[in-house]
Design an enzyme around this catalytic site. Sequence first.
Site, PDB file in Angstrom:
ATOM      1  N   ASN A 121       0.821  -1.202   0.000  1.00  0.00           N
ATOM      2  CA  ASN A 121       0.000   0.000   0.000  1.00  0.00           C
ATOM      3  C   ASN A 121       0.862   1.262   0.000  1.00  0.00           C
ATOM      4  O   ASN A 121       0.994   1.927  -1.029  1.00  0.00           O
ATOM      5  CB  ASN A 121      -0.942  -0.026   1.210  1.00  0.00           C
ATOM      6  CG  ASN A 121      -2.025   1.017   1.108  1.00  0.00           C
ATOM      7  OD1 ASN A 121      -1.981   1.910   0.269  1.00  0.00           O
ATOM      8  ND2 ASN A 121      -3.023   0.923   1.969  1.00  0.00           N
ATOM      9  N   ASP A 122       1.491   1.548   1.116  1.00  0.00           N
ATOM     10  CA  ASP A 122       2.252   2.791   1.221  1.00  0.00           C
ATOM     11  C   ASP A 122       3.393   2.872   0.199  1.00  0.00           C
ATOM     12  O   ASP A 122       3.695   3.945  -0.299  1.00  0.00           O
ATOM     13  CB  ASP A 122       2.815   2.937   2.641  1.00  0.00           C
ATOM     14  CG  ASP A 122       1.703   3.049   3.675  1.00  0.00           C
ATOM     15  OD1 ASP A 122       0.612   3.517   3.301  1.00  0.00           O
ATOM     16  OD2 ASP A 122       1.920   2.658   4.832  1.00  0.00           O
ATOM     17  N   VAL A 123       3.998   1.730  -0.136  1.00  0.00           N
ATOM     18  CA  VAL A 123       5.161   1.749  -1.034  1.00  0.00           C
ATOM     19  C   VAL A 123       4.771   2.005  -2.495  1.00  0.00           C
ATOM     20  O   VAL A 123       5.630   2.138  -3.355  1.00  0.00           O
ATOM     21  CB  VAL A 123       5.990   0.444  -0.943  1.00  0.00           C
ATOM     22  CG1 VAL A 123       6.552   0.277   0.450  1.00  0.00           C
ATOM     23  CG2 VAL A 123       5.190  -0.770  -1.357  1.00  0.00           C
TER      24      VAL A 123
END
Lengths: 456, 89
Positions: free
Chosen positions: A382-384
């Site tokens: 997600n964040d990456v």
Amino acid sequence: MAYSNIFYVLAAVLFILGIKKLSHPKTARNGNFIAASGMLIAILATLLSYGAIDLQMIFIGMIIGSIIGATFALKVEMTQMPQMVAIFNGFGGSASALVAAAEFLKTGDATTFTYSTIVISIFVGTLTFTGSFIAFGKLQGFISGQPIVFPGQQLINALFALALLATGFFIVQEPNQMNYFYGVIIISAILGITLTIPIGGADMPVVISLLNSYSGVAAAATGFVLMNNGLIISGALVGASGLILTNIMCKGMNRSLANVIFGAVGLEQESSQGGSEKQVTIKSYSTEEAAMIFDAAEKIIVVPGYGLAVAQAQHAVREVAEFLEGKDKQVLYAIHPVAGRMPGHMNVLLAEANIPYEQLKDLDEINPEFEDCDVALVLGANDVVNPAARHDTSSPIYGMPILDVDKSRTVIINKRTMNTGFAGIQNELFGFDNSIMVFGDAKDMLQQLLKDLKEL
Amino acid sequence: MDINILTVFILAIFVGFEIITKVPPTLHTPLMSGSNAISGIAVVGAIISTKIDGGVGTYLGLIAVVFATINVVGGFMVTDRMLKMFKRK
């Protein structure tokens, strides 16, 4: 005594050669063997050259240690590797501290230099020990992965650090005062705990790398106590290694080490998030529809996140990838530096599922590849892959290097739900025109996708 | 004597930085567990410290022998287990 030093040099050379061979997966296993031989030589040289030791007791100790170590090594799941490295760091650190403590109890009057190194060794070793066990507890879920903070925490840590400096100074002045000796041990142990509990679960890769470095520093400090080159060189190597990995992890998250240690990230965002969530409109596809997109694609890049490992879906990914490759499509894997729970963790998890290492590409290698990629398959990451890291200065992940999945023709994102990632923020990527969501457990989704692909 | 041993330490740090930056990200976990095993070199110090005086120091040394051996044996074995899994196509 003197000739054993030659063997320590030999052991150090073998350690260096062993690490050198870790520069390629082909030679790495051999390198590990070489390093292990170095250790055996160092141990044998010590046993043979120090006469007045109780060999029987030492052998019993080594057998107990070997059994425990071997059991850990053979039983541990690859997903639990960070916990195990944390525990081993703890044992290594405490061993160094114990040796320094033993040496302190023996010496009636040593030089100021020796006492100083004893204090450093006990401090770093004990801190590594307690810090590692907190890290283990957090990773294993015994302790909350949330940062544990209380008012005045920084101040209290600073006071402990000052008290430690003072106590250390007093030991050197008055080595016969046992209270100072106990004081150093207790304060170091507390500092190990108070410095680790405010760090959130997502930042554990940094902490483990740092503790790894500390265990090396502790060994080197013990080397100075005993004036032993073997310990000094090996400790320096490990200290350097841990520091490099710490740095890589920090860069992967665009955070400074100080920010990781004192920032208590994870907590701040949760409280500041509130209702300011931006709505994103998403397109949700079935696996059948996704299968058709894959069928038309030529180049596919898989972006595995930790959710993939949690769902134990590595084998399912490989099966899908092998099927696609059988249809003359190219499949690559994009591995973000912080994709797993420790440096290189995701690579190990994929290697365990028999995915060839040539297909695993790191951030710098893979990012240009997204330009001509037909489908980027994001699995539990997600964040990456959040483009906000590039432009949204108010985002907590702003500036973090990300995988440019949005540059591919189509991005297929698999998630269980619309829940946010570790950083606690919604991902604008999900609303992009070229983004498609396929909801469900990664393993189930991939198995269904494979079925649908075969039926096409 | 002190300056010699400091020289060794500083040079070893430089050697460490040189060789470790060449390890690819793919192998960072085995690097960590392997270097972890190497930090178990404290076992040498532990063995030396057992001969100290037959008192508390010796027992501390023996506990250190157990701990460091866990580190060494476990570290090298788990590294081997991981590296075995890295296969070519």
